[in-house]
Design a protein around this motif. Sequence first.
Motif, short mmCIF file in Angstrom:
data_model
loop_
_atom_site.label_atom_id
_atom_site.label_comp_id
_atom_site.label_asym_id
_atom_site.label_seq_id
_atom_site.Cartn_x
_atom_site.Cartn_y
_atom_site.Cartn_z
N LEU A 53 54.73 52.93 43.87
CA LEU A 53 54.78 53.02 41.80
C LEU A 53 55.39 54.64 41.52
O LEU A 53 55.95 54.80 40.36
CB LEU A 53 52.94 53.22 41.94
N ASN A 112 61.43 43.51 39.62
CA ASN A 112 61.50 45.77 39.74
C ASN A 112 60.88 46.35 40.24
O ASN A 112 59.27 46.22 40.45
CB ASN A 112 59.75 44.82 38.25
N MET B 1 61.99 47.23 32.52
CA MET B 1 60.97 46.48 30.96
C MET B 1 59.60 46.92 31.57
O MET B 1 59.19 46.61 32.73
CB MET B 1 61.12 44.78 31.11
N ASN B 43 63.15 39.12 30.12
CA ASN B 43 62.91 38.93 31.17
C ASN B 43 62.64 40.19 31.96
O ASN B 43 62.69 41.11 32.92
CB ASN B 43 64.51 39.29 31.71
N TYR B 44 60.88 40.32 31.20
CA TYR B 44 60.36 40.87 32.03
C TYR B 44 59.41 40.83 33.59
O TYR B 44 59.49 39.42 33.50
CB TYR B 44 59.38 41.43 31.23
N VAL B 45 59.50 41.58 34.10
CA VAL B 45 58.62 40.89 35.45
C VAL B 45 57.75 41.95 35.09
O VAL B 45 57.69 43.08 35.83
CB VAL B 45 59.95 41.02 36.68
N PRO B 46 56.13 42.11 35.86
CA PRO B 46 55.73 42.98 35.72
C PRO B 46 55.57 43.63 37.41
O PRO B 46 56.44 43.07 38.21
CB PRO B 46 54.18 41.56 36.21
N ASN B 47 55.33 44.63 37.20
CA ASN B 47 56.22 45.27 38.31
C ASN B 47 54.18 45.54 38.92
O ASN B 47 53.11 46.36 39.22
CB ASN B 47 55.58 47.59 37.78
N LEU B 48 54.86 45.19 39.83
CA LEU B 48 53.58 44.60 41.56
C LEU B 48 53.00 45.41 42.09
O LEU B 48 50.91 45.64 42.17
CB LEU B 48 53.99 43.80 42.31
N ALA B 50 52.38 48.76 40.81
CA ALA B 50 51.43 49.38 39.23
C ALA B 50 49.89 48.45 39.60
O ALA B 50 48.36 49.01 39.70
CB ALA B 50 51.97 49.93 38.08
#
Lengths: 338, 338
Positions: A53, A112, B1, B43-48, B50
Amino acid sequence: MTISLLAKELGLSVATVSKALRDSHEISTETKLKVAELAKKLNYVPNLYASSLRRKNSKTIAVVLPEVADSFFSLAINGIEEVAQEKGYHVLIYLTHEQFTREEAILNEFKNGRVDGVLLSVSGERPSGNQLQELVEAGIPVVFFDRIFEDIAAARIITDDFESGYMAAKHLLDRGCRQISFLSPAKNLSIISKRQEGYLQALKDAEGPEMTPDIIYCPEDNGQCHNTMNTMLSNAVRPDGVIVSVEKLTAPVYMACKTLKLNIPKDIKIISFTNLQTAPILDPPLTTITQPAFEMGKKAALTLFKGIEKKHYNWASENTVIPSVLVERQSTSVDLEL
Amino acid sequence: MTISLLAKELGLSVATVSKALRDSHEISTETKLKVAELAKKLNYVPNLYASSLRRKNSKTIAVVLPEVADSFFSLAINGIEEVAQEKGYHVLIYLTHEQFTREEAILNEFKNGRVDGVLLSVSGERPSGNQLQELVEAGIPVVFFDRIFEDIAAARIITDDFESGYMAAKHLLDRGCRQISFLSPAKNLSIISKRQEGYLQALKDAEGPEMTPDIIYCPEDNGQCHNTMNTMLSNAVRPDGVIVSVEKLTAPVYMACKTLKLNIPKDIKIISFTNLQTAPILDPPLTTITQPAFEMGKKAALTLFKGIEKKHYNWASENTVIPSVLVERQSTSVDLEL
DNA sequence: CTGAAAGCGCTAACAA
DNA sequence: TTGTTAGCGCTTTCAG
């Protein structure tokens, strides 16, 4: 076990411990030693997610494959894993099962920071151009191996499929075949088309009367495939030579010949694109075009790490071609020592 | 994003957006819709990383295998990947190459939240008992598949290796063999010993004069192996039946028989533990004991998810035995229709 | 139903 | 050489 716990135990700050752990030059050897010792004693394992992160890298790469039940990919994975482990990287594996939508969904997840690089052998349906483009634009290193998508500017590790196709056809021609069929899976894979082109070219280049190419599509669902082959082999003018363009069609062809009591290589000669280690003990031993699977996997991973480590500014234009080799065995032999 | 970017764009707080994204019940359908829409658009992809850091889970499992160039593991991976993808999990793959130290290092990395669960087929050298114990104690679900470590209390998905060994020997006995050798890799794998015990028991149970067991160790480096086999097969009293306890020894045996001009099945009958899809087209077609590889992979993954989802409090004592099947082919046939 | 705020464990400026 | 501090992007109380 966290850094702050270690720090407390040692009467140091987290920063110091963190630096010591990463062997920073600004920390004294003495403290480094102390930190290392306690870390080992307390079995400290860094939390990769916290560090990812923070640092925006993940020490992991993704390998996206159509499938794994093919000896080419199995061997390739070995090559990939070997260099990844050497570099201290983790390997995520994803199977597309040749499905476009799966490939898209998978690639989408990589946008991401999930992975530091992607090794991709594109699916058969059609390549996920947009996703790939976005990945590349996002600065995530992508390396194609074996199956590429022409329109995307990324490094490529491939074999010479046109050459191999040509070589296969030439081999059969040299062994006296005059009616050569090319067996293709239904998917429109670039590598298969290339092999096919090589085959067509070889027929054109051949001396003597012109030969009509014969391309036979075998859908992957078993029943269909079997029928197609049976029809092909029972025809009045059946082929005297077959190029099997993909590993998984090998067994069906052999079986069909058995059923129809066609003698290989007397009645029909067969050459197959495969990495099967059992090729020499088949009935009869199978002449193969063998891809350098392990090497390709290894090379692909090596190239990817060039991109990840940004050592070479133009790594992305790397285009390695590792030749396949033809191994001649009895399935294409002319004398009948069988 | 990122979420905060989305939030700013929508005039909402990050908390709201986060909840909306996870479809929380405390968010109105209206905002959920708006959030979802913008997320898709941007195109939001969550930050895995975090989210993993925060939630202490990673949506990824590890698969630790001895190797992948064996059709059993290739097939198993397919099964595993299938259920992982269904559950929205990622799959990390690690190869131990049968080396204890590698296995230890790999398992050690899993202690700090790296993965939510581990699927393990233990290495041949010796199992990493301590690491495993610690993993289990740390509450990380571990499922053994195919190759287990008896001393650790974890779920197991195995096949009936004793039974299979017995079955293989019985089969050869029934086909008239009186001098059956058991071909074993040099490693001390539990599954191989079980097969071996089954073989021994079958010899004991057999009618007629007592038979002396003959266990032959074939180290994996090719040269050695070849020699061993040649010696075995050239002996004055050579076996009239061979049980090949592991896939990779199949080709060498066949080759050796070829070289020595021994006719299978007339001079010697062969049965092999393998998932090779080419078994029916070998020369001669090979009688096999086939493991339910895909099913085992799938079942193992399913069991692991039980552990991860904590649905079943006693999932860890699950002990599934999926039987292997004997497929008879010509390599053990009595009539000489070859 | 929405928002403010704390903090997961770690790293990297910047200060001391 | 070491420490202080401010986040990385997300989730989750707890208030509003």
